[in-house]
Design a protein around this motif. Structure first.
Motif, PDB file in Angstrom:
ATOM      1  N   ARG A   1      11.297  20.596  -7.194  1.00 34.09           N
ATOM      2  CA  ARG A   1      12.358  19.967  -6.418  1.00 34.09           C
ATOM      3  C   ARG A   1      12.176  20.270  -4.930  1.00 34.09           C
ATOM      4  NH1 ARG A   1      16.487  21.939  -4.241  1.00 34.09           N
ATOM      5  NH2 ARG A   1      16.382  23.944  -5.302  1.00 34.09           N
ATOM      6  N   ILE A   2      11.871  21.528  -4.633  1.00 37.38           N
ATOM      7  CA  ILE A   2      11.717  21.929  -3.231  1.00 37.38           C
ATOM      8  C   ILE A   2      10.548  21.195  -2.565  1.00 37.38           C
ATOM      9  CG2 ILE A   2      11.106  23.863  -1.721  1.00 37.38           C
ATOM     10  CD1 ILE A   2      12.593  25.714  -3.648  1.00 37.38           C
ATOM     11  N   LEU A   3       9.473  21.034  -3.324  1.00 35.76           N
ATOM     12  CA  LEU A   3       8.253  20.475  -2.741  1.00 35.76           C
ATOM     13  C   LEU A   3       8.101  18.977  -3.014  1.00 35.76           C
ATOM     14  CD1 LEU A   3       5.709  23.337  -3.502  1.00 35.76           C
ATOM     15  CD2 LEU A   3       7.198  23.018  -1.526  1.00 35.76           C
ATOM     16  N   ALA A   4       9.160  18.344  -3.488  1.00 35.16           N
ATOM     17  CA  ALA A   4       9.066  16.929  -3.852  1.00 35.16           C
ATOM     18  C   ALA A   4       8.640  16.075  -2.666  1.00 35.16           C
ATOM     19  CB  ALA A   4      10.408  16.439  -4.402  1.00 35.16           C
ATOM     20  N   GLY A   5       8.991  16.492  -1.472  1.00 42.69           N
ATOM     21  CA  GLY A   5       8.691  15.695  -0.291  1.00 42.69           C
ATOM     22  C   GLY A   5       7.215  15.648   0.066  1.00 42.69           C
ATOM     23  N   PHE A   6       6.419  16.484  -0.561  1.00 39.62           N
ATOM     24  CA  PHE A   6       5.011  16.561  -0.191  1.00 39.62           C
ATOM     25  C   PHE A   6       4.113  15.740  -1.107  1.00 39.62           C
ATOM     26  CE2 PHE A   6       6.829  20.235   1.814  1.00 39.62           C
ATOM     27  CZ  PHE A   6       6.186  20.279   3.027  1.00 39.62           C
ATOM     28  N   THR A   7       4.692  15.193  -2.164  1.00 40.32           N
ATOM     29  CA  THR A   7       3.859  14.416  -3.081  1.00 40.32           C
ATOM     30  C   THR A   7       3.627  13.027  -2.513  1.00 40.32           C
ATOM     31  OG1 THR A   7       5.840  13.747  -4.281  1.00 40.32           O
ATOM     32  CG2 THR A   7       4.641  15.675  -5.081  1.00 40.32           C
TER      33      THR A   7
ATOM     34  N   ALA B   1       0.821  -1.207   0.000  1.00 46.86           N
ATOM     35  CA  ALA B   1       0.000   0.000   0.000  1.00 46.86           C
ATOM     36  C   ALA B   1       0.860   1.263   0.000  1.00 46.86           C
ATOM     37  CB  ALA B   1      -0.924   0.029   1.213  1.00 46.86           C
ATOM     38  N   ASP B   2       2.056   1.166   0.571  1.00 48.41           N
ATOM     39  CA  ASP B   2       2.909   2.354   0.645  1.00 48.41           C
ATOM     40  C   ASP B   2       3.719   2.505  -0.636  1.00 48.41           C
ATOM     41  OD1 ASP B   2       2.768   0.296   2.538  1.00 48.41           O
ATOM     42  OD2 ASP B   2       4.930   0.422   2.881  1.00 48.41           O
ATOM     43  N   ASP B   3       3.467   1.651  -1.594  1.00 48.40           N
ATOM     44  CA  ASP B   3       4.237   1.681  -2.829  1.00 48.40           C
ATOM     45  C   ASP B   3       3.315   1.990  -4.000  1.00 48.40           C
ATOM     46  OD1 ASP B   3       6.278   1.349  -4.699  1.00 48.40           O
ATOM     47  OD2 ASP B   3       5.768  -0.764  -4.970  1.00 48.40           O
ATOM     48  N   ILE B   4       2.491   2.997  -3.823  1.00 47.36           N
ATOM     49  CA  ILE B   4       1.537   3.348  -4.871  1.00 47.36           C
ATOM     50  C   ILE B   4       2.130   4.443  -5.734  1.00 47.36           C
ATOM     51  CG2 ILE B   4      -0.751   4.242  -5.349  1.00 47.36           C
ATOM     52  CD1 ILE B   4      -1.617   3.124  -2.662  1.00 47.36           C
ATOM     53  N   GLY B   5       2.283   4.163  -6.985  1.00 44.70           N
ATOM     54  CA  GLY B   5       2.869   5.148  -7.881  1.00 44.70           C
ATOM     55  C   GLY B   5       1.891   6.257  -8.214  1.00 44.70           C
ATOM     56  N   LEU B   6       2.412   7.458  -8.314  1.00 44.74           N
ATOM     57  CA  LEU B   6       1.544   8.574  -8.665  1.00 44.74           C
ATOM     58  C   LEU B   6       1.588   8.843 -10.155  1.00 44.74           C
ATOM     59  CD1 LEU B   6       2.252  10.998  -5.730  1.00 44.74           C
ATOM     60  CD2 LEU B   6       0.131   9.848  -6.255  1.00 44.74           C
ATOM     61  N   ASP B   7       2.526   8.190 -10.826  1.00 46.32           N
ATOM     62  CA  ASP B   7       2.639   8.326 -12.264  1.00 46.32           C
ATOM     63  C   ASP B   7       2.714   9.795 -12.651  1.00 46.32           C
ATOM     64  OD1 ASP B   7       2.591   6.708 -14.770  1.00 46.32           O
ATOM     65  OD2 ASP B   7       0.913   8.045 -15.192  1.00 46.32           O
ATOM     66  N   ALA B   8       1.792  10.210 -13.483  1.00 43.50           N
ATOM     67  CA  ALA B   8       1.854  11.560 -14.039  1.00 43.50           C
ATOM     68  C   ALA B   8       1.661  12.644 -12.985  1.00 43.50           C
ATOM     69  CB  ALA B   8       0.795  11.713 -15.130  1.00 43.50           C
ATOM     70  N   LEU B   9       1.159  12.252 -11.821  1.00 43.32           N
ATOM     71  CA  LEU B   9       0.892  13.255 -10.796  1.00 43.32           C
ATOM     72  C   LEU B   9       2.188  13.896 -10.324  1.00 43.32           C
ATOM     73  CD1 LEU B   9      -1.890  13.863 -10.294  1.00 43.32           C
ATOM     74  CD2 LEU B   9      -1.874  12.564  -8.187  1.00 43.32           C
ATOM     75  N   VAL B  10       3.231  13.080 -10.200  1.00 41.08           N
ATOM     76  CA  VAL B  10       4.541  13.646  -9.920  1.00 41.08           C
ATOM     77  C   VAL B  10       4.945  14.446 -11.153  1.00 41.08           C
ATOM     78  CG1 VAL B  10       6.960  13.125  -9.504  1.00 41.08           C
ATOM     79  CG2 VAL B  10       5.197  11.765  -8.390  1.00 41.08           C
ATOM     80  N   GLY B  11       5.404  15.641 -10.946  1.00 39.92           N
ATOM     81  CA  GLY B  11       5.724  16.486 -12.091  1.00 39.92           C
ATOM     82  C   GLY B  11       4.649  17.517 -12.337  1.00 39.92           C
ATOM     83  N   HIS B  12       3.554  17.391 -11.602  1.00 40.75           N
ATOM     84  CA  HIS B  12       2.526  18.427 -11.679  1.00 40.75           C
ATOM     85  C   HIS B  12       2.741  19.410 -10.541  1.00 40.75           C
ATOM     86  CE1 HIS B  12       0.429  17.254 -15.089  1.00 40.75           C
ATOM     87  NE2 HIS B  12      -0.457  16.431 -14.587  1.00 40.75           N
ATOM     88  N   ALA B  13       2.989  20.640 -10.894  1.00 36.70           N
ATOM     89  CA  ALA B  13       3.227  21.659  -9.881  1.00 36.70           C
ATOM     90  C   ALA B  13       2.014  21.807  -8.971  1.00 36.70           C
ATOM     91  CB  ALA B  13       3.554  23.001 -10.549  1.00 36.70           C
ATOM     92  N   GLY B  14       0.836  21.759  -9.553  1.00 42.28           N
ATOM     93  CA  GLY B  14      -0.366  21.981  -8.779  1.00 42.28           C
ATOM     94  C   GLY B  14      -0.522  21.008  -7.631  1.00 42.28           C
TER      95      GLY B  14
END
Lengths: 164, 164
Positions: free
Chosen positions: B158-164, A24-37
């Motif tokens: 990069r700064i906010l990577a820890g919050f994803t 459960a702690d290994d859930i990929g966010l895929d495209a979500l990582v890389g989204h500033a929002g």
DNA sequence: TGACAATTGTTGTCGTCAACAACAATCTTT
DNA sequence: AAAGATTGTTGTTGACGACAACAATTGTCA
């Protein structure tokens, strides 16, 4: 590319069974990582929670603090001016001021120049209270530094300076 | 120091008259500048508005997009797992999934491993739709780059990577 | 094994907050 | 003076987070 993109990046799991707990702690966010929002949103939630907790004893929330700060720095502003400056709707500001006025921190003075508008001032209690709030807010700001690093916080403020 | 701090930084105006219009754009934020939370909040509002506008034609909001992305990247997850991963309450996720399932983008499959839980999957339409959403989201991300600069956006991530 | 505790999805309520619309009182413009 | 705009106010709507309760199911442990 169409649906295949999402498909290929999907990790294979048991066909229709729910994912077991141990991954459960290994859930990929895929495209979500890389989204500033997404990152900004999560960070903003963290910041507000810390602010609310740090100013919990005095029962002041971020929006209330911003209103008090602007009025303190610019006595005599109209509600319209404060709302426009902070990006709050004037309808919303009405309730905020109702609360702050009830707590004797702010007073609405009927303006003589324009009898439609109210001139906003801090009460004497409001002044001393705001000073205390500012000390607590500074403490909260130190929490932010501890969380993301002093240097990163400074960079962040520099990057987002245009939005204040 | 007590009330004097706030007092001295207040700019003098007409005693109780509302501020005239022609100095409305010159309202000092005083202590508000220098608060990470305020800048982040304003930025986050801007980002969400642009996201909602950019994905307006397909009627997808940021939260819905994050749910679809996580399910697409991890088919078979339970509602609990998705909620925990995204920081959404499971009660809230129920309504989100109700909406997405009604639009035939997601389906809840009764898990055989744990008959309490549902395994979440994208429908075929959901897959193709998500691919389109991702293209639009990438367009939104370009708007962010135009707004704060490509380099600044990268640093922010990069700064906010820890919050994803 | 069987009783008891924990988890999952669901429903409901409450409070916050943004976005609108309408309104009366009051300016501003013509 | 009349028409239009602005200010504060009230109200409604919808998205969202926090909480509490509940039935169904699973896990635990005595």
């Amino acid at each position: 590319m169409t649906a295949t993109a999402a498909q290929t990046s999907a990790r294979k799991r048991a066909g229709n069974g729910a994912a077991p707990r141990d991954m459960a702690d290994d859930i990929g966010l895929d495209a979500l990582v890389g989204h500033a929002g997404y990152a900004v949103r999560r960070f903003q939630i963290w910041i507000f929670q810390d602010f609310i907790r740090t100013l919990g004893n005095v029962d002041i929330r971020p929006t209330q603090y911003s209103v008090l700060t602007v009025i303190g720095a610019n006595p005599g502003l109209s509600q319209m001016a404060v709302a426009k400056r902070l990006g709050i709707e004037r309808a919303r500001l009405v309730h905020l001021l109702d609360s702050l006025e009830q707590r004797k921190l702010v007073k609405r003075v009927k303006s003589k120049a324009d009898r439609r508008s109210h001139a906003l001032h801090l009460t004497p209690q409001g002044e001393t209270a705001l000073a205390k709030f500012k000390r607590l807010a500074a403490e909260h700001e130190r929490h932010v530094e501890e969380k993301i690093g002093k240097e990163n916080r400074a960079q962040l403020l520099r990057i987002l300076a245009g939005f204040t």
